[in-house]
Design a protein around this motif. Sequence first.
Motif, short mmCIF file in Angstrom:
data_model
loop_
_atom_site.label_atom_id
_atom_site.label_comp_id
_atom_site.label_asym_id
_atom_site.label_seq_id
_atom_site.Cartn_x
_atom_site.Cartn_y
_atom_site.Cartn_z
N THR A 162 50.70 -74.10 -8.86
CA THR A 162 52.08 -73.64 -9.01
C THR A 162 52.63 -73.29 -7.64
O THR A 162 51.94 -72.67 -6.83
CB THR A 162 52.13 -72.38 -9.91
N LYS A 163 53.88 -73.68 -7.39
CA LYS A 163 54.56 -73.28 -6.17
C LYS A 163 55.42 -72.06 -6.50
O LYS A 163 56.24 -72.10 -7.42
CB LYS A 163 55.47 -74.39 -5.63
N LEU A 164 55.19 -70.97 -5.77
CA LEU A 164 56.05 -69.79 -5.87
C LEU A 164 57.08 -69.88 -4.76
O LEU A 164 56.72 -70.02 -3.59
CB LEU A 164 55.24 -68.50 -5.70
N ILE A 165 58.34 -69.79 -5.14
CA ILE A 165 59.43 -69.70 -4.17
C ILE A 165 60.00 -68.30 -4.30
O ILE A 165 60.45 -67.91 -5.38
CB ILE A 165 60.52 -70.76 -4.43
N GLN A 166 59.93 -67.55 -3.22
CA GLN A 166 60.52 -66.21 -3.19
C GLN A 166 61.66 -66.24 -2.19
O GLN A 166 61.49 -66.71 -1.06
CB GLN A 166 59.50 -65.15 -2.77
N GLY A 167 62.80 -65.75 -2.61
CA GLY A 167 63.93 -65.76 -1.70
C GLY A 167 64.92 -64.66 -2.00
O GLY A 167 64.78 -63.92 -2.98
N GLU A 168 65.91 -64.58 -1.13
CA GLU A 168 66.99 -63.62 -1.33
C GLU A 168 68.25 -64.16 -0.68
O GLU A 168 68.21 -64.74 0.40
CB GLU A 168 66.64 -62.25 -0.74
N GLU A 183 64.12 -67.65 2.47
CA GLU A 183 63.28 -68.22 1.43
C GLU A 183 61.89 -68.52 1.97
O GLU A 183 61.75 -69.00 3.10
CB GLU A 183 63.93 -69.49 0.88
N THR A 184 60.89 -68.21 1.15
CA THR A 184 59.50 -68.47 1.49
C THR A 184 58.83 -69.16 0.30
O THR A 184 59.35 -69.11 -0.82
CB THR A 184 58.73 -67.16 1.80
N GLN A 185 57.68 -69.78 0.55
CA GLN A 185 56.95 -70.46 -0.52
C GLN A 185 55.46 -70.32 -0.29
O GLN A 185 55.01 -70.17 0.85
CB GLN A 185 57.23 -71.95 -0.58
N VAL A 186 54.73 -70.42 -1.39
CA VAL A 186 53.27 -70.47 -1.31
C VAL A 186 52.77 -71.28 -2.51
O VAL A 186 53.36 -71.23 -3.58
CB VAL A 186 52.64 -69.05 -1.29
N ILE A 187 51.70 -72.04 -2.28
CA ILE A 187 51.05 -72.78 -3.36
C ILE A 187 49.92 -71.91 -3.89
O ILE A 187 49.06 -71.44 -3.13
CB ILE A 187 50.46 -74.13 -2.86
N ILE A 188 49.92 -71.70 -5.20
CA ILE A 188 48.90 -70.89 -5.85
C ILE A 188 48.07 -71.82 -6.72
O ILE A 188 48.62 -72.59 -7.52
CB ILE A 188 49.55 -69.76 -6.68
N ASN A 189 46.76 -71.74 -6.57
CA ASN A 189 45.85 -72.60 -7.32
C ASN A 189 45.57 -72.01 -8.69
O ASN A 189 44.48 -71.49 -8.97
CB ASN A 189 44.55 -72.82 -6.52
#
Length: 147
Positions: A103-109, A6-12
């Motif tokens: 918005t926080k994007l959480i991408q995972g698998e 799992e990874t995350q990034v904050i998008i403005n």
Amino acid sequence: MREILETQVIINAPAAAVWKVLSDFAAYPQWSPSVRQFEGTPVVGKRTKVLLQQPGGTSIKMNPVFLKIEKDKELRWKGKLGISGIFDGEHYFVLQVISAEQTKLIQGEIFSGILVPFLKKMIHGNTLAGFEAFNAALKQRVEEQGL
């Protein structure tokens, strides 16, 4: 065996702006370094061919079934290598509202199957790098568009 990455990034930007880019499947070849192409338009319960490219040049065409497409919130699919139980992956993108402008994007698998123990190095190497590159590219595209 199971392994979760799992990874995350904050998008403005608001979740709707992130979703607009994330769900514009035809535009992925223009900006995405890892999810390179969708054939057709994903629909829940249906399969759509997806071309994935990891850093280092390894690419694979998957035919995942889409499990969830919830506007402004979540995109989820499940793919497999050959038959179920060998090496399966349930991939997800979840959008969490932080504020009206973030918005926080959480991408995972969630990886499962008998090959998982043998592929941990790839999962935490090239696959992780691919997730991080996708997150950065999505953030840049959304923020540049100023939607």
